[in-house]
Write a protein that holds these residues in place. Structure first.
Motif, PDB file in Angstrom:
ATOM      1  N   GLY A  15      -2.609  -8.848   2.523  1.00  0.00           N
ATOM      2  CA  GLY A  15      -3.032  -8.085   3.709  1.00  0.00           C
ATOM      3  C   GLY A  15      -2.823  -6.606   3.492  1.00  0.00           C
ATOM      4  O   GLY A  15      -2.800  -6.121   2.356  1.00  0.00           O
ATOM      5  N   TYR A  16      -2.660  -5.879   4.599  1.00  0.00           N
ATOM      6  CA  TYR A  16      -2.510  -4.427   4.542  1.00  0.00           C
ATOM      7  C   TYR A  16      -1.249  -4.000   5.289  1.00  0.00           C
ATOM      8  O   TYR A  16      -0.785  -4.677   6.210  1.00  0.00           O
ATOM      9  CB  TYR A  16      -3.697  -3.720   5.209  1.00  0.00           C
ATOM     10  N   GLN A  17      -0.713  -2.852   4.900  1.00  0.00           N
ATOM     11  CA  GLN A  17       0.358  -2.216   5.668  1.00  0.00           C
ATOM     12  C   GLN A  17       0.265  -0.712   5.440  1.00  0.00           C
ATOM     13  O   GLN A  17       0.679  -0.216   4.389  1.00  0.00           O
ATOM     14  CB  GLN A  17       1.745  -2.726   5.257  1.00  0.00           C
ATOM     15  N   CYS A  18      -0.309  -0.011   6.410  1.00  0.00           N
ATOM     16  CA  CYS A  18      -0.485   1.437   6.298  1.00  0.00           C
ATOM     17  C   CYS A  18       0.853   2.106   6.004  1.00  0.00           C
ATOM     18  O   CYS A  18       1.871   1.796   6.641  1.00  0.00           O
ATOM     19  CB  CYS A  18      -1.090   1.983   7.590  1.00  0.00           C
TER      20      CYS A  18
ATOM     21  N   LYS B 221      -8.648  -7.062  -3.702  1.00  0.00           N
ATOM     22  CA  LYS B 221      -9.157  -7.439  -2.373  1.00  0.00           C
ATOM     23  C   LYS B 221     -10.372  -8.345  -2.520  1.00  0.00           C
ATOM     24  O   LYS B 221     -10.512  -9.339  -1.814  1.00  0.00           O
ATOM     25  CB  LYS B 221      -9.541  -6.195  -1.564  1.00  0.00           C
ATOM     26  N   LYS B 222     -11.242  -7.987  -3.450  1.00  0.00           N
ATOM     27  CA  LYS B 222     -12.462  -8.773  -3.662  1.00  0.00           C
ATOM     28  C   LYS B 222     -12.140 -10.114  -4.332  1.00  0.00           C
ATOM     29  O   LYS B 222     -12.647 -11.158  -3.926  1.00  0.00           O
ATOM     30  CB  LYS B 222     -13.431  -7.964  -4.522  1.00  0.00           C
TER      31      LYS B 222
END
Length: 264
Positions: A45-48, A224-225
């Motif tokens: 996932g993401y975490q700014c 990511k891809k």
């Protein structure tokens, strides 16, 4: 063994060879100990890096709103000549900008794929050169603020590149250059107000990276891809993982992504 965390620029120790560390919130990995081992990386996932939210990363580890609002992403970061803290003028947060901009900065030459000019805070020497995959570097001037470093870099860019060819750097296609000779050659092109900060008798620094096999045709991994990738880690250079099958993964370009790393 499995690790999980948000990617940030690898921390380094200037040893022979350079030691690399991936630092997560509750754990860290000495990446050198993973060399010649097979690992699996998975996108989680993401975490700014500013707000900490699970929002898609836009640039430099920040979500879109933080990239345009956070002081750590001001345009002067990439273009030091736009620094204004020495004038008392705020861009996004004057206290932060004073803290970063109003400290000693170094303009340097580094040789990674070619001789290039760059700027860094004095406290980031030799970390900045490690991050660029430079095998040698030399300081040109030491100035008291970021603005003076920026205008010096702009002046010298007409004489020498300010870009690294990442493919050549990773393939280790390097030519030794006499950086001390380059430094003297560029002296005449330094802006008038910076000439007094020129470093006479500056010496080259040499760096050794932990790589057992350089890629012949580096191909960049988009985690990511792909979502998942498994490969044998054979080197680390700059901020790149280098795998046996010529796949390379740029940690710096993927800051803010949450990944899991499993050592097989």
């Amino acid at each position: 063994m499995k690790y999980q965390g948000v990617l940030t620029k690898m921390q380094t120790e200037f040893l022979e060879p350079i030691q690399y560390y991936l630092v997560f919130e509750n754990d860290f990995i000495n990446v050198n100990q993973l060399l010649n081992k097979t690992i699996t990386m998975e996108f989680v996932g993401y975490q700014c890096l500013s707000c900490g939210l699970n929002k898609e990363i836009y640039r430099q580890g920040f979500c879109k709103s933080c990239f345009f609002d956070a002081p750590q992403a001001g345009e002067w970061i990439m273009r030091p000549e736009l620094s204004t803290a020495h004038l008392g003028k705020e861009d996004r947060d004057l206290a932060y900008e004073k803290e970063v901009q109003l400290q000693p900065h170094i303009v340097y030459l580094a040789n990674s794929s070619n001789v290039k000019v760059g700027v860094t805070r004095k406290t980031q020497v030799p970390t900045r050169w490690i991050d660029q995959g430079a095998h040698e570097a030399i300081e040109i001037v030491e100035v008291p603020n970021r603005y003076l470093a920026g205008i010096t870099e702009v002046a010298l860019k007409d004489q020498v590149s300010d870009k690294t060819n990442w493919r050549k750097m990773l393939k280790n296609e390097i030519e030794d250059a006499d950086l001390a000779e380059w430094q003297q050659k560029l002296k005449d092109f330094i802006p008038e107000e910076v000439k007094n900060y020129f470093i006479d008798n500056s010496t080259e620094t040499h760096l050794e990276f932990p790589v057992s096999k350089y890629p012949e045709k580096p191909k960049s991994l988009n985690i990511k891809k792909e979502q998942s990738y498994t490969g044998k880690l054979v080197g680390v250079k700059g901020q790149y993982f280098i795998f046996e099958d010529d796949t390379v993964f740029n940690i710096r370009a993927n800051e803010g992504l949450v990944v899991s790393i499993t050592v097989i």
